[in-house]
Scaffold this active site. Structure first.
Site, short mmCIF file in Angstrom:
data_model
loop_
_atom_site.label_atom_id
_atom_site.label_comp_id
_atom_site.label_asym_id
_atom_site.label_seq_id
_atom_site.Cartn_x
_atom_site.Cartn_y
_atom_site.Cartn_z
N ASP A 36 -88.43 45.96 120.96
CA ASP A 36 -88.78 47.38 120.85
C ASP A 36 -87.85 48.11 119.88
OD1 ASP A 36 -90.22 49.65 121.45
OD2 ASP A 36 -89.15 50.08 123.32
N GLY A 37 -88.36 49.22 119.32
CA GLY A 37 -87.53 50.09 118.49
C GLY A 37 -87.78 50.00 117.00
N GLY A 39 -90.15 51.41 115.27
CA GLY A 39 -90.49 52.75 114.74
C GLY A 39 -89.26 53.61 114.57
N ARG A 40 -88.40 53.60 115.59
CA ARG A 40 -87.19 54.44 115.52
C ARG A 40 -86.22 53.92 114.45
NH1 ARG A 40 -86.18 54.00 121.67
NH2 ARG A 40 -87.97 52.61 121.42
N HIS A 53 -91.75 47.52 111.42
CA HIS A 53 -92.41 46.30 111.91
C HIS A 53 -92.13 45.14 110.96
CE1 HIS A 53 -94.19 48.67 114.97
NE2 HIS A 53 -95.04 49.31 114.19
N SER A 81 -98.89 44.95 123.01
CA SER A 81 -99.37 45.12 124.38
C SER A 81 -100.79 45.67 124.37
CB SER A 81 -98.46 46.10 125.14
OG SER A 81 -98.70 47.42 124.70
N ARG A 87 -102.19 53.45 119.67
CA ARG A 87 -101.50 53.93 118.45
C ARG A 87 -102.50 54.24 117.34
NH1 ARG A 87 -95.77 50.80 118.10
NH2 ARG A 87 -95.26 51.04 120.29
N LEU A 147 -89.04 23.62 120.92
CA LEU A 147 -88.99 25.01 121.39
C LEU A 147 -90.42 25.48 121.51
CD1 LEU A 147 -87.47 27.80 121.82
CD2 LEU A 147 -87.86 28.21 119.40
N ARG A 201 -84.40 43.44 126.53
CA ARG A 201 -85.16 44.52 125.91
C ARG A 201 -84.26 45.24 124.92
NH1 ARG A 201 -89.94 48.38 127.81
NH2 ARG A 201 -90.19 49.45 125.84
N SER A 209 -92.53 47.84 130.76
CA SER A 209 -93.75 48.07 129.97
C SER A 209 -94.82 46.99 130.15
CB SER A 209 -93.40 48.24 128.48
OG SER A 209 -92.50 49.30 128.30
C1 IPE Z 1 -93.50 47.38 124.55
O1 IPE Z 1 -93.07 48.35 123.65
C2 IPE Z 1 -94.53 46.52 123.89
C3 IPE Z 1 -94.04 45.63 122.85
C4 IPE Z 1 -92.78 45.46 122.54
C5 IPE Z 1 -95.04 44.87 122.17
P1 IPE Z 1 -93.72 49.78 123.63
O2 IPE Z 1 -93.01 50.58 122.61
O3 IPE Z 1 -95.19 49.71 123.50
O4 IPE Z 1 -93.40 50.31 125.10
P2 IPE Z 1 -93.32 51.78 125.69
O5 IPE Z 1 -94.54 52.51 125.24
O6 IPE Z 1 -92.09 52.41 125.14
O7 IPE Z 1 -93.23 51.58 127.16
C1 IPE Z 2 -91.92 47.64 118.93
O1 IPE Z 2 -91.47 48.74 118.24
C2 IPE Z 2 -93.11 46.99 118.26
C3 IPE Z 2 -94.38 47.16 118.99
C4 IPE Z 2 -94.53 47.75 120.14
C5 IPE Z 2 -95.57 46.63 118.36
P1 IPE Z 2 -92.13 50.16 118.41
O2 IPE Z 2 -93.21 50.31 117.40
O3 IPE Z 2 -92.54 50.42 119.80
O4 IPE Z 2 -90.92 51.12 118.02
P2 IPE Z 2 -90.52 52.48 118.72
O5 IPE Z 2 -90.40 52.22 120.17
O6 IPE Z 2 -91.61 53.47 118.41
O7 IPE Z 2 -89.23 52.86 118.09
MG MG Z 3 -91.63 51.20 121.43
#
Ligand code: IPE
Ligand code: IPE
Ligand code: MG
Length: 261
Positions: A36-37, A39-40, A53, A81, A87, A147, A201, A209
């Site tokens: 996760d993260g 986008g940020r 990504h 997910s 999105r 693996l 995570r 999630s």
């Molecule tokens: C969880 O991340 C799903 C994946 C890493 C694929 P999200 O960014 O979708 O989760 P939430 O929305 O913060 O719970």
């Molecule tokens: C995880 O990063 C990748 C996916 C869920 C596909 P995010 O896209 O959720 O990034 P944030 O949480 O918005 O920073």
């Molecule tokens: Mg996220």
């Protein structure tokens, strides 16, 4: 240091000191990661989300490589997910395209290293061209076991459990009265894969999630504030060192402790 790891861990580095703390006889067999993260990470750099990504796929390569060199046997990666369809269309389309390209390029790496790919999630609604690639690579790598990479795509933990129930109902050979946890688990997408010992995570969110809800019942959880595109072997080693400090009691008491009743 084992041959595989020479030149892989820089002498004198923080990674080396973490590496030296590891007990190789007690490594987790299965590590699951909520990546996760992205986008940020991009936002922090004033880049479009999709660049996050793209950068995240480099972390995937590094973590796959590191896990295999350390001797981890199963690595689960949460990549898309069921909820991620919410999105913007453009982001969703780009995510699937990135994945398709990744598979087209990485298949040779998987074969060369004897890595197996297994996909978990609802396949039917994955875009057709991606599904074809996934199935091709799964078939190509099905006999490998150095693996196993379990890619969670179009995945939802609750969905997986409902799906398992449907399969049980349809299975004429299933004697419902004799169902137990072990037999039930065979109807999950993760049939024959041991439960994760360690769940990681990234990006600091304190939630699961909808990931592997059944399977993480007794997993150790490690959360780092680091965004996924910045996740490197150092963070993986930190997670492993931390994991080895935990005492997994599974509901029991400490083995050397007696109940003074
Ligand atoms: C969880 O991340 C799903 C994946 C890493 C694929 P999200 O960014 O979708 O989760 P939430 O929305 O913060 O719970
Ligand atoms: C995880 O990063 C990748 C996916 C869920 C596909 P995010 O896209 O959720 O990034 P944030 O949480 O918005 O920073
Ligand atoms: Mg996220």
């Amino acid at each position: 240091m084992n041959e595989d790891l020479k030149g892989f861990i820089k002498p004198g580095s923080e990674e080396e000191s973490l590496f030296n703390q590891l007990d190789f006889s007690r490594l987790p067999r299965h590590v699951a990661v909520i990546m996760d993260g992205n986008g940020r990470w991009a936002k922090k750099k004033n880049l479009p989300r999709i660049e996050g990504h793209r950068a995240g796929s480099k972390s995937v390569r590094e973590i796959v490589k590191t896990s295999s060199r350390l001797g981890i046997k199963f690595l689960s990666l949460y990549a898309f997910s069921k909820e991620n369809w919410k999105r913007p269309k453009k982001e969703v389309a780009t995510l699937w395209r990135l994945l398709e390209n990744y598979l087209k390029k990485e298949d040779k790496v998987l074969v060369k290293n004897q890595f197996r790919l297994r996909v978990i999630g609802e396949r039917d609604t994955i875009p057709v061209s991606v599904r074809k690639e996934l199935e091709r690579v799964e078939e190509l790598t099905k006999d490998f076991d150095r693996l196993t990479i379990i890619l969670a795509l179009n995945y939802g933990g609750r969905d997986e459990i409902v799906d398992a129930v449907k399969r049980i109902v349809r299975d004429k050979d299933c004697d419902v009265e004799s169902l137990d946890e072990e037999k039930f688990a065979h109807y999950l997408y993760t049939n024959n894969i041991p439960d994760p010992d360690l769940l990681i995570r990234t990006s600091g969110e304190l939630r699961v999630s909808n990931f592997l809800l059944w399977q993480i019942a007794y997993s150790e959880i490690w959360i780092t504030p680091v965004f996924w595109p910045d996740f490197r072997k150092k963070q993986l080693l930190q997670a492993l060192v931390e994991y080895q400090k935990r005492e997994r009691r599974f509901g029991d008491i400490h083995p050397h402790e007696s109940s003074d009743l």
